[in-house]
Scaffold this motif. Sequence first.
Motif, PDB file in Angstrom:
ATOM      1  N   ALA A  84       0.842  -1.193   0.000  1.00 27.83           N
ATOM      2  CA  ALA A  84       0.000   0.000   0.000  1.00 27.83           C
ATOM      3  C   ALA A  84       0.879   1.246   0.000  1.00 27.83           C
ATOM      4  O   ALA A  84       2.110   1.164   0.124  1.00 27.83           O
ATOM      5  CB  ALA A  84      -0.933   0.005   1.206  1.00 27.83           C
ATOM      6  N   TRP A  85       0.205   2.384  -0.147  1.00 23.81           N
ATOM      7  CA  TRP A  85       0.871   3.684  -0.049  1.00 23.81           C
ATOM      8  C   TRP A  85       0.458   4.370   1.250  1.00 23.81           C
ATOM      9  O   TRP A  85      -0.722   4.348   1.625  1.00 23.81           O
ATOM     10  CB  TRP A  85       0.466   4.614  -1.196  1.00 23.81           C
ATOM     11  CG  TRP A  85       0.887   4.188  -2.559  1.00 23.81           C
ATOM     12  CD1 TRP A  85       0.111   3.652  -3.534  1.00 23.81           C
ATOM     13  CD2 TRP A  85       2.210   4.278  -3.104  1.00 23.81           C
ATOM     14  NE1 TRP A  85       0.857   3.397  -4.661  1.00 23.81           N
ATOM     15  CE2 TRP A  85       2.139   3.769  -4.426  1.00 23.81           C
ATOM     16  CE3 TRP A  85       3.430   4.746  -2.616  1.00 23.81           C
ATOM     17  CZ2 TRP A  85       3.260   3.716  -5.259  1.00 23.81           C
ATOM     18  CZ3 TRP A  85       4.540   4.683  -3.445  1.00 23.81           C
ATOM     19  CH2 TRP A  85       4.447   4.181  -4.743  1.00 23.81           C
ATOM     20  N   LEU A  86       1.420   4.969   1.915  1.00 23.64           N
ATOM     21  CA  LEU A  86       1.118   5.954   2.951  1.00 23.64           C
ATOM     22  C   LEU A  86       1.056   7.309   2.247  1.00 23.64           C
ATOM     23  O   LEU A  86       2.015   7.723   1.587  1.00 23.64           O
ATOM     24  CB  LEU A  86       2.202   5.970   4.025  1.00 23.64           C
ATOM     25  CG  LEU A  86       2.185   7.178   4.975  1.00 23.64           C
ATOM     26  CD1 LEU A  86       0.884   7.245   5.758  1.00 23.64           C
ATOM     27  CD2 LEU A  86       3.388   7.141   5.907  1.00 23.64           C
ATOM     28  N   PRO A 111      10.525   5.645  11.656  1.00 21.49           N
ATOM     29  CA  PRO A 111      11.361   4.598  11.050  1.00 21.49           C
ATOM     30  C   PRO A 111      10.644   3.249  11.088  1.00 21.49           C
ATOM     31  O   PRO A 111       9.991   2.899  12.066  1.00 21.49           O
ATOM     32  CB  PRO A 111      12.608   4.593  11.946  1.00 21.49           C
ATOM     33  CG  PRO A 111      12.645   5.957  12.568  1.00 21.49           C
ATOM     34  CD  PRO A 111      11.217   6.355  12.756  1.00 21.49           C
ATOM     35  N   GLY A 112      10.781   2.503  10.015  1.00 21.71           N
ATOM     36  CA  GLY A 112      10.193   1.174   9.952  1.00 21.71           C
ATOM     37  C   GLY A 112       8.795   1.121   9.383  1.00 21.71           C
ATOM     38  O   GLY A 112       8.283   0.031   9.083  1.00 21.71           O
ATOM     39  N   THR A 113       8.157   2.286   9.211  1.00 14.94           N
ATOM     40  CA  THR A 113       6.794   2.263   8.670  1.00 14.94           C
ATOM     41  C   THR A 113       6.782   2.260   7.152  1.00 14.94           C
ATOM     42  O   THR A 113       5.824   1.789   6.541  1.00 14.94           O
ATOM     43  CB  THR A 113       5.986   3.471   9.173  1.00 14.94           C
ATOM     44  OG1 THR A 113       6.666   4.674   8.792  1.00 14.94           O
ATOM     45  CG2 THR A 113       5.830   3.443  10.678  1.00 14.94           C
ATOM     46  N   THR A 114       7.826   2.789   6.536  1.00 16.52           N
ATOM     47  CA  THR A 114       7.873   2.898   5.073  1.00 16.52           C
ATOM     48  C   THR A 114       9.134   2.224   4.545  1.00 16.52           C
ATOM     49  O   THR A 114      10.095   2.000   5.290  1.00 16.52           O
ATOM     50  CB  THR A 114       7.848   4.371   4.635  1.00 16.52           C
ATOM     51  OG1 THR A 114       8.962   5.051   5.198  1.00 16.52           O
ATOM     52  CG2 THR A 114       6.565   5.047   5.103  1.00 16.52           C
ATOM     53  N   PRO A 151       0.397  -2.409   5.765  1.00 16.94           N
ATOM     54  CA  PRO A 151      -0.384  -1.278   6.275  1.00 16.94           C
ATOM     55  C   PRO A 151      -0.488  -1.266   7.797  1.00 16.94           C
ATOM     56  O   PRO A 151      -0.646  -0.196   8.397  1.00 16.94           O
ATOM     57  CB  PRO A 151      -1.764  -1.487   5.635  1.00 16.94           C
ATOM     58  CG  PRO A 151      -1.484  -2.257   4.385  1.00 16.94           C
ATOM     59  CD  PRO A 151      -0.331  -3.162   4.721  1.00 16.94           C
ATOM     60  N   ALA A 152      -0.386  -2.441   8.424  1.00 15.86           N
ATOM     61  CA  ALA A 152      -0.473  -2.499   9.878  1.00 15.86           C
ATOM     62  C   ALA A 152       0.724  -1.814  10.549  1.00 15.86           C
ATOM     63  O   ALA A 152       0.676  -1.513  11.747  1.00 15.86           O
ATOM     64  CB  ALA A 152      -0.570  -3.954  10.341  1.00 15.86           C
ATOM     65  N   ASP A 153       1.794  -1.570   9.791  1.00 16.43           N
ATOM     66  CA  ASP A 153       2.966  -0.896  10.355  1.00 16.43           C
ATOM     67  C   ASP A 153       2.756   0.601  10.537  1.00 16.43           C
ATOM     68  O   ASP A 153       3.555   1.270  11.215  1.00 16.43           O
ATOM     69  CB  ASP A 153       4.191  -1.105   9.447  1.00 16.43           C
ATOM     70  CG  ASP A 153       4.667  -2.541   9.428  1.00 16.43           C
ATOM     71  OD1 ASP A 153       4.381  -3.265  10.398  1.00 16.43           O
ATOM     72  OD2 ASP A 153       5.313  -2.942   8.436  1.00 16.43           O
ATOM     73  N   VAL A 154       1.713   1.144   9.918  1.00 18.89           N
ATOM     74  CA  VAL A 154       1.481   2.592   9.971  1.00 18.89           C
ATOM     75  C   VAL A 154       0.548   2.917  11.129  1.00 18.89           C
ATOM     76  O   VAL A 154      -0.624   2.511  11.125  1.00 18.89           O
ATOM     77  CB  VAL A 154       0.872   3.101   8.646  1.00 18.89           C
ATOM     78  CG1 VAL A 154       0.667   4.605   8.702  1.00 18.89           C
ATOM     79  CG2 VAL A 154       1.780   2.728   7.474  1.00 18.89           C
ATOM     80  N   PRO A 159       2.667   9.814  13.741  1.00 17.84           N
ATOM     81  CA  PRO A 159       3.706  10.787  14.105  1.00 17.84           C
ATOM     82  C   PRO A 159       4.562  11.136  12.889  1.00 17.84           C
ATOM     83  O   PRO A 159       4.951  10.247  12.133  1.00 17.84           O
ATOM     84  CB  PRO A 159       4.543  10.050  15.164  1.00 17.84           C
ATOM     85  CG  PRO A 159       3.779   8.821  15.515  1.00 17.84           C
ATOM     86  CD  PRO A 159       2.927   8.495  14.337  1.00 17.84           C
ATOM     87  N   ILE A 160       4.840  12.404  12.696  1.00 23.94           N
ATOM     88  CA  ILE A 160       5.665  12.887  11.594  1.00 23.94           C
ATOM     89  C   ILE A 160       6.763  13.789  12.155  1.00 23.94           C
ATOM     90  O   ILE A 160       6.508  14.621  13.033  1.00 23.94           O
ATOM     91  CB  ILE A 160       4.825  13.673  10.571  1.00 23.94           C
ATOM     92  CG1 ILE A 160       3.939  12.742   9.756  1.00 23.94           C
ATOM     93  CG2 ILE A 160       5.703  14.503   9.640  1.00 23.94           C
ATOM     94  CD1 ILE A 160       4.660  11.954   8.695  1.00 23.94           C
TER      95      ILE A 160
END
Length: 204
Positions: A84-86, A111-114, A151-154, A159-160
């Motif tokens: 998927a895309w964030l 880190p780790g989400t994308t 997608p479950a990683d997002v 947080p940005i």
Amino acid sequence: MHPLHRRLLGTRRGRATLVAAGVVVVALALTAAAGGFRAAGTTDLPDLPAGRPVDLGRVEVTVIDHLVTDQVETVRLESAGAAAWLVVRARVEAAGDETVEVLPSMMQPPPGTTLAAEPDMEVLLRDGTQLPQAHPGLPEEVAFLWAVRDPADVPDPLPITLLGSESYYSPIYLRDVWAGPEPVARTVVPAGAEIPEVLVEEPW
């Protein structure tokens, strides 16, 4: 000539000291020009609410919301090995009085989400233009897209880390230049309700 420089030049040790100092100055300038000065971490950064305009040096950005979708550029997703895309939606405007031809790095997900720190795509939501510019006095909504494996990683909310750049005088280029982007603030971005229409892939 500064009196200290005049005294230093009067001795062999002084001349060596000035040469060494010059080498250090040039090395520091090269490091800064290459974006080598980075913040050690983000633990001391201010926390800002989403929806607030933030001056990042070259641009002003207002982070609006985010979503995760697999309905955009599906072929590109498959080739990247992503699911998927964030998508982070933000309003971007040039902070100075000149157009910014290429948008600087301005945000990073956790880190780790994308799959990569930098976004894979930047899309102007007004007309779908990729690689948009930033103009003074003309804020534009831009979508920043990162490929994600799961997608479950997002997390939601997301947080940005916001990245800002500072201008400094370069003795190498003999003009003001921009340092590499560094973390300057954090924000937590809510989820958006719908995919921006311009991003939705047309069915075959």
